[in-house]
Scaffold this active site. Structure first.
Site, short mmCIF file in Angstrom:
data_model
loop_
_atom_site.label_atom_id
_atom_site.label_comp_id
_atom_site.label_asym_id
_atom_site.label_seq_id
_atom_site.Cartn_x
_atom_site.Cartn_y
_atom_site.Cartn_z
N LEU A 1 5.40 70.30 -42.12
CA LEU A 1 3.99 70.60 -42.33
C LEU A 1 3.60 71.98 -41.82
O LEU A 1 4.10 72.45 -40.80
CB LEU A 1 3.14 69.54 -41.62
CG LEU A 1 3.44 68.09 -42.02
CD1 LEU A 1 2.58 67.14 -41.22
CD2 LEU A 1 3.26 67.88 -43.51
N LYS B 1 -2.78 75.17 -54.15
CA LYS B 1 -1.67 76.11 -54.34
C LYS B 1 -0.76 75.63 -55.45
O LYS B 1 -0.28 76.41 -56.26
CB LYS B 1 -0.88 76.28 -53.04
CG LYS B 1 0.14 77.39 -53.16
CD LYS B 1 0.92 77.58 -51.89
CE LYS B 1 2.09 76.65 -51.79
NZ LYS B 1 3.10 76.87 -52.83
N GLY C 1 -1.55 74.47 -44.26
CA GLY C 1 -2.07 74.01 -45.55
C GLY C 1 -2.14 72.49 -45.58
O GLY C 1 -3.16 71.89 -45.92
N HIS C 2 -1.03 71.84 -45.18
CA HIS C 2 -1.02 70.37 -45.13
C HIS C 2 -2.06 69.87 -44.13
O HIS C 2 -2.74 68.88 -44.36
CB HIS C 2 0.34 69.85 -44.65
CG HIS C 2 1.49 70.19 -45.55
ND1 HIS C 2 2.47 71.07 -45.18
CD2 HIS C 2 1.83 69.74 -46.77
CE1 HIS C 2 3.36 71.15 -46.14
NE2 HIS C 2 3.00 70.37 -47.13
#
Ligand code: PAF
Length: 319
Positions: free
Chosen positions: A64, A180, A67-68
């Site tokens: 991770l 993304k 973004g996650h």
């Protein structure tokens, strides 16, 4: 079922849950349960489901990055019960792709998700998810076979199938995906719409490092030089926006302009620069669409990086 806002025009999620974090009737603080079987996941969620709690879900392949964690924070803020999954899904990797070397660090991921306040982590094995050879697949034709799908045949079939399976297991009311992976969000939305799955897909804007590089688990493959070179992608998207604002009107000319800009960076190997209709992924022919998607697939060393921008047509497309 709602399909939510257009990708690229995401509105903030409205916080809907009270301050105290309660899971399965217990105040959980920063404790997070980790389950590895479908049966345990269902048992853990049963009390929440019985009282009609909204379940927010963040499917991931782990390793991770922020973004996650942004997806996880949105789920945390938005739903009474926030569930994440970590599963490196073999069916979305081609035979020559990086399934076996895909970066993994479950312990670190677990701590990060607990920190963000995720209630429950589902981290199944391949055997748990696919105990027998799979005979049922979810196909989203056309959307799955263009752009990245043309470069990675079978990839989106694997993604759609595992996401449908995860939705069946977790039964979330909302699921969060990074913009993304623009095409992935389109494929999943289409699947949800066509199969009338009772889940809202929430696209979350791309998270970037301070210097503009879009976060990706595959950035770990970049050497220092490649990472510096990869900044060209975000710059190319800014260049595309400027070109549109200055009056470029032909999609092929825009693709050519952006490709030349990227090609000035010697470490960049362009797989594809594509200008598409952001709402359909259709090739716009000789007229820029109302919402212009500029999608980049560029290799730096062994990492294929994706980035994109959605640019509104300056004249509003005659609307
Ligand atoms: O975006 C990803 O990480 C994966 O494609 C997903 C959605 C978790 C399915 O394996």
């Amino acid at each position: 079922m709602s399909c939510g806002p257009p990708i690229g025009e995401t509105r903030p999620v409205v916080a809907a849950r009270p301050g105290t974090r309660v899971f399965a009737g217990t105040v959980v603080g920063d404790v997070m349960d980790v389950v590895t079987t479908i049966a345990d996941l269902r048992a853990a969620l049963a009390p929440a489901r019985a009282r009609g709690a909204a379940v927010g879900f963040v499917p991931t392949m782990g390793y991770l990055h922020d973004g996650h964690l942004t997806l996880a924070r949105w789920a945390r803020r938005d739903a009474e019960v926030a569930v994440a999954s970590i599963f490196v899904n073999p069916t979305q990797f081609g035979p020559d792709e990086d399934f076996s070397t895909y970066p993994r660090d479950l312990e670190r991921d677990r701590a990060l998700l607990a920190d963000v306040g995720i209630d429950l982590l589902f981290a199944p094995s391949v055997e748990e998810m696919y105990p027998t050879p799979l005979r049922t697949f979810v196909e989203v034709p056309h959307l799955s076979s263009i752009l990245l799908g043309a470069m990675r045949p079978g990839h989106f079939r694997g993604v759609a199938t595992v996401v449908a399976k995860l939705f069946g297991i977790v039964q979330p009311s909302r699921a969060y995906f990074g913009e993304k992976d623009y095409q992935q969000v389109m494929v999943i939305r289409r699947m949800v719409q066509d199969l009338s799955l009772p889940v809202e897909i929430v696209p979350v804007p791309t998270v970037r490092d301070a210097d503009g590089l879009a976060l990706s688990s595959r950035n770990v493959y970049l050497t220092a030089d490649q990472r510096r070179a990869a900044l060209r992608l975000n710059q190319a998207l800014a260049e595309a926006k400027t070109a549109v604002e200055r009056g470029i009107t032909n999609p092929a000319a825009l693709e050519d302009h952006v490709s030349r800009f990227i090609a000035e960076e010697p470490l960049a190997k362009i797989d594809l620069v594509a200008v598409r209709d952001a709402d359909t992924l259709a090739d716009p022919g000789d007229q820029l669409p109302d919402r212009i998607l500029v999608q980049l697939f560029v290799r730096f060393g062994r990492a294929q990086l994706l980035d994109h921008i959605v640019i509104p047509r300056p004249d509003g497309g005659g609307r």
